[in-house]
Design an enzyme around this catalytic site. Structure first.
Site, PDB file in Angstrom:
ATOM      1  N   ASP A   1      -6.621  -6.539  -1.761  1.00 49.37           N
ATOM      2  CA  ASP A   1      -7.076  -6.345  -0.488  1.00 49.37           C
ATOM      3  C   ASP A   1      -8.360  -5.947  -0.458  1.00 49.37           C
ATOM      4  OD1 ASP A   1      -6.615  -6.484   2.161  1.00 49.37           O
ATOM      5  OD2 ASP A   1      -5.054  -5.504   2.109  1.00 49.37           O
TER       6      ASP A   1
ATOM      7  N   ARG B   1     -11.665   1.610   8.249  1.00 42.91           N
ATOM      8  CA  ARG B   1     -10.400   2.213   7.959  1.00 42.91           C
ATOM      9  C   ARG B   1     -10.508   3.395   7.163  1.00 42.91           C
ATOM     10  NH1 ARG B   1      -5.631  -0.013   4.029  1.00 42.91           N
ATOM     11  NH2 ARG B   1      -3.879   0.181   5.404  1.00 42.91           N
TER      12      ARG B   1
ATOM     13  N   ASN C   1     -10.268  -4.040   2.769  1.00 45.86           N
ATOM     14  CA  ASN C   1      -9.897  -3.935   4.235  1.00 45.86           C
ATOM     15  C   ASN C   1     -11.305  -3.548   5.080  1.00 45.86           C
ATOM     16  OD1 ASN C   1      -7.226  -4.413   4.929  1.00 45.86           O
ATOM     17  ND2 ASN C   1      -6.779  -3.033   3.568  1.00 45.86           N
TER      18      ASN C   1
ATOM     19  N   ASP D   1      -3.316 -10.655   8.951  1.00 44.66           N
ATOM     20  CA  ASP D   1      -2.351  -9.563   9.250  1.00 44.66           C
ATOM     21  C   ASP D   1      -1.497  -9.725  10.406  1.00 44.66           C
ATOM     22  OD1 ASP D   1      -3.269  -8.183   6.914  1.00 44.66           O
ATOM     23  OD2 ASP D   1      -4.480  -6.863   7.993  1.00 44.66           O
TER      24      ASP D   1
ATOM     25  N   LYS E   1      -1.467  -8.688  -5.119  1.00 42.44           N
ATOM     26  CA  LYS E   1      -2.244  -8.752  -3.731  1.00 42.44           C
ATOM     27  C   LYS E   1      -3.298  -7.790  -3.783  1.00 42.44           C
ATOM     28  CE  LYS E   1      -1.499  -8.201   1.140  1.00 42.44           C
ATOM     29  NZ  LYS E   1      -0.536  -7.690   2.433  1.00 42.44           N
TER      30      LYS E   1
ATOM     31  N   ASP F   1       0.665  -1.234   0.011  1.00 49.17           N
ATOM     32  CA  ASP F   1      -0.252  -0.037  -0.089  1.00 49.17           C
ATOM     33  C   ASP F   1       0.903   1.206  -0.167  1.00 49.17           C
ATOM     34  OD1 ASP F   1      -2.262   1.744   0.301  1.00 49.17           O
ATOM     35  OD2 ASP F   1      -2.853   0.874   2.248  1.00 49.17           O
TER      36      ASP F   1
END
Length: 779
Positions: A473, A438, A475, A540, A471, A362
């Site tokens: 994601d 988030r 979140n 995580d 990857k 990220d």
């Protein structure tokens, strides 16, 4: 193989049999599901016999006064005809909720047909389709069964078709229902939360209803769709165990009902929570595939069936059945604070260590300097990467590594160009202030324009550089769910259909890419996602000791080739727990190995340890990713964890020993495996590890010529360059020659652990959270 005789369908895999019967009332009954059996000239032996209906039961019709649907083992169930258990189908017509689907005919097909908008396993065997109909309501129901012989798996789904002239509402449609006789079953399911996914729960079933589900919009870290039913006398390697899963990534629902008549009903499918689907004339709705397996070899046997099925029939693309590369991810090394120079420094060290894949996480796009801004703006941040992704990828490739990149395509920050341009794409309820997770909002993937934006944006990036790993994601959970285009009861499923369309498009366009799913770790770890992405970031939480629990649970359902596992810094960023560098590797080696730490902060001793780890992993990578996986010992029962992988020919294996807290007066440790070839001679060798001198604290002064502060600079300096074995110039790795029957029966006794009374090269120093790997190979 499928055989049909006297209205009985026999479905055989390599080791299991499933019997279905069309009874005298034209309902489909479950006759048997379990270990493979031989059958005689007829199937009278397997039929449930009823002389009279029980007590106050409602009988189905006057012609069969002995039959009540409430006591039969049924492959599907409705409401309104006397079955008062949980229905697998709930619909509403103008005439109300009553429905009754009766057998009309069957088809047997070779192979498996892809579902139009849902993921389908590949290379299946024969397919059985049972055609049923409610002739009063003019609604048809198809029950499909597909056999995967070598995996000992049968998958099922349900399709409902409106053949009437009126619209009806569908509120519940399970992928499968299975009614079994109660064998004093225990329910095993996987639960958790962020950084604590896939914890196991085992409970004895009593009368009542047990629900395992998700309402978060994804399969969730709360309750995974995988579950088991195990007989009370079963264990890891013995006894009857049923395993189930669902090929779906959204809100799921698994139900176990124990009634008062010795029956257990199982169901799995799309969660009826907030689900309502209108079917107009000639329209149909199809459920996702459900997965069923049985083993008489305990939980390990059932898990191995699932692992084989996933590796051979779920995983797709160029990376199917291929060894995964060892990667370095920059996240815990830099978080958002990186520059090109920092990345190049990490890259140089990664090359020196033998890393094969460099992943930029990220923070590389938009104005992304923290998690409050930039999501949705998939353009390179020129301040962080002034020479762009292509130059960075070229540098990675010239160093001999593959290049990978992080995305979170399903989300948007309000502080982003995308949100300012298209606020209507974000999921939010009209006239309400949205809730956040988030600092972000979910995009509505039920909208075709959102799907197109994601496909176009990611394609532009993937075409701009040689990116060989993604990857993906996700979140946050969903809130404020509202569809601006569809009926509200369709919202959650429409989202998943949109997600699958995006994934199908991108993974077919870029089949060479290794795709890894992530959702704050294991928040969307399911067979639907694995139908497009070859592996999943398990959690995580990279703390090695917590990972023992997480990976033990994950590996009950999913193969090691799909479990992302990284070596991170100590103390861990999640729990602030200190664990040895070798334990961090030993845990992560039972998965797709990666490193997620700043390599330049390693001491010379740790550098050598990591280099040795990567060499060992590459030598045994295929075994660790695709060998048959066994759980041998558990923290809950045994106080330590032991895992094993065994090659298909059983000539090679690795057994681990993971200690929790050290104990005074340790007992003799036994190294025991299972399924090794009884009369084959194996050489057993411990993977070489060395011990940090700081492990001994002030005891060092008993061996040193001068008294030193164990926390002082001199000891600190020495510990970075020398291990206790190097200082003593003594090292011993256990080696044995033993036959397979000795391994299987626990005849190997390991060297003694540290007990506080002395030390030499034969003492295994594990202390808290220590571990060892033992490699077995036939001589």
């Amino acid at each position: 193989m499928i055989n049909v005789k006297d209205n009985v369908f026999q479905l055989d895999t390599e080791h299991t049999t499933y019997l279905l019967r069309i009874d005298e009332t034209k309902h489909v009954r479950t006759e048997y599901f379990g270990k493979k059996i031989r059958t005689a000239d007829n199937y009278d032996f397997s039929k449930e016999k009823w002389a009279f209906a029980l007590g106050s039961s409602v009988v189905f019709d006057k012609a069969h006064p002995e039959l009540s649907l409430d006591n039969l083992s049924l492959e599907y169930s409705t409401v309104g005809k006397g079955d008062f258990r949980e229905p697998s189908i709930l619909l509403k017509t103008k005439a109300g909720f009553t429905a009754d689907f009766l057998y009309q005919g069957f088809e047997i097909k070779q192979g498996i047909e892809d579902l139009e908008s849902l993921p389908t396993p590949h290379t299946g065997g024969e397919t059985l389709v049972l055609h049923l109909e409610d002739t009063t309501a003019k609604i048809s129901l198809d029950l499909s069964y597909v056999i995967f012989t070598e995996s000992d798996v049968i998958i099922r789904n349900t399709k409902i078709i409106n053949k009437s002239s009126e619209t009806f509402t569908l509120n519940k449609l399970m992928s499968f229902q299975l009614d079994l006789l109660n064998q004093k079953f225990e329910l095993v399911n996987l639960y958790g939360g962020w950084a604590s996914e896939m914890h196991r729960s085992e409970k004895t079933l009593g009368p009542g209803i047990y629900i395992n589900d998700s309402k978060t919009g994804a399969s969730s870290n709360r309750h995974n769709p995988f579950f088991m039913l195990k007989s009370k006398d079963s264990d890891l390697n013995h006894g009857n165990v049923y395993a189930f899963n669902l090929i779906y990534s959204g809100n799921h629902y698994e139900m176990v009902e124990v009634n008062s008549y010795g029956k257990i009903r199982l169901q799995a499918g799309i969660n009826p929570f907030c689900f309502e689907w209108s079917l107009k004339p000639e329209e149909s709705f199809i459920s996702p595939w459900g997965v069923l397996s049985f083993s008489d070899q305990g939980k390990n046997g059932a898990s191995q069936h699932m692992h084989h099925f996933i590796n051979h029939h779920v995983i797709r693309g160029d990376w199917a059945l291929k060894d995964r590369p060892v990667l370095l991810n920059n996240w815990e090394a830099t978080y958002f604070d990186f520059t090109e120079n920092k990345l190049h420094d990490l890259l140089k060290r990664a090359k020196d260590f033998g890393i094969e894949l460099f992943v930029l996480d990220d923070g590389w796009f938009g104005k992304r300097t923290d998690d409050t801004k930039g999501l949705g703006d998939w353009e390179v941040n020129p301040k962080k990467l002034p020479h762009g992704l292509e130059r960075l990828a070229d540098s990675v490739n010239k160093a001999g590594l593959k290049f990978g990149l992080w995305f979170e395509p399903e989300m948007v920050n309000e502080d982003s160009e995308l949100f300012r341009s298209h606020p209507e794409w974000a999921i939010k309820t009209p006239d309400r202030v949205p809730s956040y997770g988030r600092n972000q909002i979910v995009l509505d993937l039920g909208l075709e324009e959102v799907q197109k934006y994601i496909v176009d944006s990611l394609s532009k990036i993937l075409d701009s550089a040689n990116i060989e790993y993604v990857k993906w994601d996700m979140n946050r959970h969903m809130s404020d769910f509202y569809s601006s285009r569809f009926d509200q009861g369709e919202f959650f499923h429409r989202y998943i259909l949109g997600l699958y369309h995006v994934l199908e498009t991108l993974t077919k366009k870029y089949p060479h890419v290794l795709w890894e799913s992530c959702s704050s770790g294991g928040n969307r770890n399911d067979l639907g996602i694995l139908s497009y992405m070859q592996q999943n970031w398990a959690s995580d939480d990279t703390d090695a000791f917590e990972r023992l629990t997480i990976q033990s649970g994950t590996a009950m359902a999913y193969p090691l080739s799909t479990i992302g596992a990284h070596v991170s810094a100590s103390p861990s960023h999640q729990l602030l727990r200190r664990t040895p560098i070798d334990t961090r590797f030993n845990v992560a080696s039972f998965g797709t190995l990666g490193y997620e730490l700043d390599l330049k902060k390693l001491s010379p001793v740790e550098e050598e340890a990591v280099k040795d780890q990567i060499v060992f992993y590459k030598e045994h990578r295929h075994l660790l990713q695709y060998g048959s996986f066994y759980q041998l010992k558990t923290l809950e029962k045994d106080g330590y964890v032991s895992w094993m992988v065994l090659s298909d020919d059983r000539k090679e294996g690795i057994i681990s020993y993971f200690q929790g807290l050290g104990k005074s007066n340790p007992t003799v440790d036994i190294l025991q495996g299972t399924d090794f070839i009884e009369d084959a001679l194996y050489h057993v060798s411990a993977r070489h590890q060395e011990t940090n001198i700081k492990t001994f604290g002030g005891l060092l002064n008993m061996a040193l010529p001068v008294n030193l502060n164990e926390d002082g600079r001199i000891i600190d300096l020495i510990s970075k360059h020398k291990t206790i074995e190097e200082l003593l110039k003594k090292s011993y790795d256990e080696n044995y020659d033993v036959y397979g029957d000795a391994i299987n029966n626990g005849a190997i006794k390991l060297s003694p652990q540290w007990s506080g009374t002395g030390f030499n090269e034969y003492v295994r120093v594990l202390a808290d959270f220590g571990s060892r790997l033992y490699y077995f190979k036939t001589k």
